[in-house]
Design a protein around this motif. Structure first.
Motif, PDB file in Angstrom:
ATOM      1  N   GLY A 231      -2.564   7.503   4.056  1.00  0.00           N
ATOM      2  CA  GLY A 231      -3.968   7.688   4.364  1.00  0.00           C
ATOM      3  C   GLY A 231      -4.449   6.752   5.459  1.00  0.00           C
ATOM      4  O   GLY A 231      -3.670   6.050   6.126  1.00  0.00           O
TER       5      GLY A 231
ATOM      6  N   PRO B 145      -5.998   3.868   5.191  1.00  0.00           N
ATOM      7  CA  PRO B 145      -5.627   2.453   5.016  1.00  0.00           C
ATOM      8  C   PRO B 145      -4.261   2.104   5.605  1.00  0.00           C
ATOM      9  O   PRO B 145      -4.114   1.096   6.302  1.00  0.00           O
ATOM     10  CB  PRO B 145      -5.644   2.276   3.491  1.00  0.00           C
ATOM     11  CG  PRO B 145      -6.635   3.276   3.011  1.00  0.00           C
ATOM     12  CD  PRO B 145      -6.449   4.460   3.907  1.00  0.00           C
TER      13      PRO B 145
ATOM     14  N   ARG C  45      -6.116  14.042   2.468  1.00  0.00           N
ATOM     15  CA  ARG C  45      -5.768  12.975   1.520  1.00  0.00           C
ATOM     16  C   ARG C  45      -5.982  11.633   2.217  1.00  0.00           C
ATOM     17  O   ARG C  45      -5.107  10.775   2.236  1.00  0.00           O
ATOM     18  CB  ARG C  45      -4.310  13.132   1.090  1.00  0.00           C
ATOM     19  CG  ARG C  45      -3.985  14.517   0.570  1.00  0.00           C
ATOM     20  CD  ARG C  45      -2.536  14.667   0.161  1.00  0.00           C
ATOM     21  NE  ARG C  45      -1.605  14.407   1.263  1.00  0.00           N
ATOM     22  CZ  ARG C  45      -0.288  14.581   1.167  1.00  0.00           C
ATOM     23  NH1 ARG C  45       0.240  15.028   0.048  1.00  0.00           N
ATOM     24  NH2 ARG C  45       0.503  14.319   2.183  1.00  0.00           N
ATOM     25  N   TRP C  46      -7.157  11.454   2.796  1.00  0.00           N
ATOM     26  CA  TRP C  46      -7.417  10.346   3.705  1.00  0.00           C
ATOM     27  C   TRP C  46      -7.343   8.982   3.020  1.00  0.00           C
ATOM     28  O   TRP C  46      -7.105   7.962   3.664  1.00  0.00           O
ATOM     29  CB  TRP C  46      -8.802  10.506   4.341  1.00  0.00           C
ATOM     30  CG  TRP C  46      -9.937  10.349   3.354  1.00  0.00           C
ATOM     31  CD1 TRP C  46     -10.489  11.331   2.593  1.00  0.00           C
ATOM     32  CD2 TRP C  46     -10.619   9.146   3.019  1.00  0.00           C
ATOM     33  NE1 TRP C  46     -11.484  10.820   1.798  1.00  0.00           N
ATOM     34  CE2 TRP C  46     -11.595   9.463   2.044  1.00  0.00           C
ATOM     35  CE3 TRP C  46     -10.515   7.820   3.445  1.00  0.00           C
ATOM     36  CZ2 TRP C  46     -12.439   8.519   1.494  1.00  0.00           C
ATOM     37  CZ3 TRP C  46     -11.358   6.867   2.907  1.00  0.00           C
ATOM     38  CH2 TRP C  46     -12.314   7.227   1.941  1.00  0.00           C
ATOM     39  N   TRP C  47      -7.514   8.930   1.710  1.00  0.00           N
ATOM     40  CA  TRP C  47      -7.558   7.639   1.032  1.00  0.00           C
ATOM     41  C   TRP C  47      -6.163   7.133   0.681  1.00  0.00           C
ATOM     42  O   TRP C  47      -5.804   6.001   1.019  1.00  0.00           O
ATOM     43  CB  TRP C  47      -8.421   7.740  -0.223  1.00  0.00           C
ATOM     44  CG  TRP C  47      -8.377   6.495  -1.076  1.00  0.00           C
ATOM     45  CD1 TRP C  47      -7.936   6.370  -2.343  1.00  0.00           C
ATOM     46  CD2 TRP C  47      -8.790   5.178  -0.689  1.00  0.00           C
ATOM     47  NE1 TRP C  47      -8.036   5.078  -2.779  1.00  0.00           N
ATOM     48  CE2 TRP C  47      -8.569   4.309  -1.788  1.00  0.00           C
ATOM     49  CE3 TRP C  47      -9.321   4.624   0.482  1.00  0.00           C
ATOM     50  CZ2 TRP C  47      -8.859   2.949  -1.751  1.00  0.00           C
ATOM     51  CZ3 TRP C  47      -9.608   3.269   0.514  1.00  0.00           C
ATOM     52  CH2 TRP C  47      -9.389   2.449  -0.584  1.00  0.00           C
ATOM     53  N   SER C  48      -5.346   7.965   0.032  1.00  0.00           N
ATOM     54  CA  SER C  48      -4.061   7.474  -0.463  1.00  0.00           C
ATOM     55  C   SER C  48      -2.845   8.126   0.186  1.00  0.00           C
ATOM     56  O   SER C  48      -1.734   7.623   0.051  1.00  0.00           O
ATOM     57  CB  SER C  48      -3.971   7.696  -1.978  1.00  0.00           C
ATOM     58  OG  SER C  48      -3.986   9.084  -2.276  1.00  0.00           O
TER      59      SER C  48
ATOM     60  N   TRP D 151       0.832  -1.211   0.000  1.00  0.00           N
ATOM     61  CA  TRP D 151       0.000   0.000   0.000  1.00  0.00           C
ATOM     62  C   TRP D 151       0.865   1.259   0.000  1.00  0.00           C
ATOM     63  O   TRP D 151       0.529   2.250  -0.662  1.00  0.00           O
ATOM     64  CB  TRP D 151      -0.938   0.025   1.212  1.00  0.00           C
ATOM     65  CG  TRP D 151      -1.874   1.197   1.135  1.00  0.00           C
ATOM     66  CD1 TRP D 151      -1.738   2.399   1.735  1.00  0.00           C
ATOM     67  CD2 TRP D 151      -3.058   1.284   0.339  1.00  0.00           C
ATOM     68  NE1 TRP D 151      -2.760   3.248   1.393  1.00  0.00           N
ATOM     69  CE2 TRP D 151      -3.591   2.574   0.532  1.00  0.00           C
ATOM     70  CE3 TRP D 151      -3.730   0.395  -0.496  1.00  0.00           C
ATOM     71  CZ2 TRP D 151      -4.759   2.993  -0.088  1.00  0.00           C
ATOM     72  CZ3 TRP D 151      -4.886   0.821  -1.117  1.00  0.00           C
ATOM     73  CH2 TRP D 151      -5.398   2.097  -0.912  1.00  0.00           C
TER      74      TRP D 151
END
Length: 571
Positions: A316, A318, A270-273, A65
């Motif tokens: 992020g 994840p 940029r919480w996702w990536s 990731w």
């Protein structure tokens, strides 16, 4: 015990002591080179253990990731390779993982010979580090001059020095109580000496955690020792000025809280990536006047100074969840190992991991401390190795690690060329500076921050109208901005060069862009004030310079320039 096993143990233990003289950053790449060499040697050694499958899977998902986050970031190449000075891109992250693999491989089975070698190496390193710390406090620094107010010895940073001292102490404490040999006892005593001289509050707290953890598992043996050690640490902390002054210093606490608030904004934006190695460019628009007033604009942080927020801004939510899951797995596996093994290394490694994890809540990862910490974690969580091993994979790991040694060694020598170029820039020797920066770039060809550092150094000469400096500054600044467009130092250097050559319109455009990205940076306001005055916009120039005065009231630059402008306007 094989020669490769012995070499790998000594190389990984010695890695915190590695440094390169006469370099800009003397401490990161040499330590990575030794760690990579240890991995290469360890791959050739007989396997004594392996990383448990569940930890291996979660770690692999995390690296995967992280790599994807690099590719999705605004600057994929810079994110993949990492940025100056810590360079925590994919190669360094893999080196950290390799150090954990190395610990499991060499000490999973806890052979007597390997244990003895490890304790000897750790004792020697602890004594050397304490001696270097004492020499630094006494005014003689073998590693060279430093602008730090506290001793960082060969770690380059006081907190890193303290964390390494803490981990060495954790490993040696249980062993010294068991074996009571002079070398182990001396090494165990040297650890807290290093911590105290560092003046690091987080490291001191981590030592208390180490004592508490080891007392928990060996109550009758350690309770008096732990109580006496804590009292001694408290007394010495109050007696030593470098520690006492830190205990009452609220400025760093205020700055850290402000930084965490800003990091939270960057991470949630940029919480996702996320965006590995882009924090230093992204955080500028969230800095308010409190940050400039309480912390200042010097040495802008490239990390949130917290491993939790570091995971958030890099990958992020994840990656944050993966990091938390991995931490929980390590604690659970390590706790079970201590309950079942009860040997000195297991107890020492578990307490070191607990102290390090706690100390990293307000601090950042870096090669000097993280390589050793990862190695100890590998020693702690290792499971029994199978009889057969995939030779192809081992050869591949050894080959990649050997390439890492070459790359990191080249990176270290690039830092020497950078220092040569910066010194030449200060003396107005522009041609010599250019050659040195070119050499550095040839040693690290994919590193855009070589150009950033070059442009930043040359900008001073351009501002002083040294012949040829403006053209060189513009050249290096544009090289940097081509790779990392939002780098403040390069954008400001470009504007300074354009002002020097009289290209005020382009300088104004670049400064407008910078101020949008970094609204609280006073130097950008000062430069735009100069540009506006040159363009005949007296009101705009005064507005920029007065705002710069407000943002940095202790910096006389804006006041001096404003007085000159007002004097010229009266004529």
């Amino acid at each position: 015990m094989s020669v490769t096993t012995r070499a790998a143990i000594w190389l990984i233990c010695l890695s915190p002591l590695a440094w390169i003289p006469d370099a800009l950053d003397r401490f990161v790449f040499p330590k990575l080179a030794l760690a990579a060499a240890a991995i290469a040697c360890g791959a050739l050694a007989q396997r004594q253990g392996k990383v448990p499958k569940d930890i291996l899977i979660v770690s692999a998902v995390g690296v995967g990731w992280f790599t994807l986050a690099c590719l999705l970031s605004p600057t994929p190449v810079a994110s993949l390779l990492g940025r100056w000075p810590r360079y925590e891109g994919v190669p360094v992250i893999l080196t950290y993982a390799g150090c954990a693999w190395l610990g499991a491989r060499l000490l999973g089975n806890r052979t007597k010979a390997a244990m003895n070698e490890l304790f000897t190496a750790v004792s020697v390193v602890s004594l050397v580090l304490a001696a270097l710390s004492i020499l630094t406090v006494a005014g003689w620094s073998i590693e060279g001059a430093s602008t730090e107010s506290r001793t960082g010895s060969v770690l380059g940073n006081a907190t890193d020095q303290g964390l390494v001292g803490m981990m060495l102490f954790a490993v040696l404490l249980a062993a010294a109580l068991d074996r009571r040999t002079p070398l182990l006892i001396a090494g165990a005593v040297a650890g807290p000496v290093t911590v105290l001289l560092s003046g690091s509050r987080a490291s001191l707290l981590a030592v208390v955690v180490v004592l508490a953890v080891q007392t928990y598992f060996r109550r009758k043996e350690l309770v008096r020792v732990a109580a006496g050690a804590i009292v001694a640490l408290a007394a010495l902390s109050l007696l030593l000025p470098q520690v006492r002054d830190r205990l009452g210093d609220r400025k760093t606490v205020t700055g850290r809280l402000l930084l965490w608030q800003q990091a939270g904004h960057v991470g949630l934006d940029r919480w996702w990536s996320g965006g590995p190695s882009t924090f230093i460019d992204a955080v500028g628009k969230y800095r308010n006047e409190n940050w400039v007033r309480d912390v200042g604009t010097q040495n802008p942080p490239d990390s949130p100074h917290s491993w939790v927020l570091q995971a958030l801004v890099a990958g992020g939510i994840p990656l944050l969840l993966i990091a938390l899951a991995l931490a929980a797995l390590l604690v659970r596996t390590g706790y079970r190992a201590v309950l079942s093994e009860q040997d000195p290394l297991t107890i020492g490694a578990f307490s070191a991991m607990a102290g390090y994890g706690l100390a990293l809540l307000p601090n950042f990862t870096i090669a000097g401390s993280t390589c050793l910490a990862a190695f100890l974690v590998g020693c702690l969580v290792a499971s029994e190795a199978g009889r057969k091993e995939q030779v192809v994979w081992i050869r591949a790991i050894s080959a990649v690690a050997a390439l890492g040694v070459i790359a990191f060694t080249c990176g270290a020598f690039a830092e020497r060329s950078l220092e040569t170029g910066i010194v030449a820039s200060r003396h107005g020797e522009i041609s010599q500076a250019h050659k040195a920066f070119e050499t550095a770039e040839s040693l690290r060809p994919f590193d855009g921050d070589i150009a950033m550092l070059a442009s930043q150094a040359l900008a001073g000469a351009a501002n002083s109208r040294v012949p040829g400096a403006a053209a060189e500054t513009e050249l290096w600044a544009r090289r940097s901005l081509a790779r990392t467009p939002d780098t403040y130092a390069s954008g400001l250097a470009l504007a300074v060069a354009e002002v020097s050559t009289g290209d005020l319109a382009d300088a104004h455009t670049e400064l407008d862009r910078l101020i949008t990205l970094y609204p609280t940076e006073p130097n950008a306001r000062i430069q735009r004030g100069i540009v506006r005055f040159g363009q005949g916009d007296l009101a705009g120039a005064r507005a920029d310079l007065r705002l710069a005065q407000h943002l940095a009231p202790h910096d006389p630059a804006a006041t001096t320039i404003l007085r000159k402008i007002n004097a010229d306007a009266r004529r």
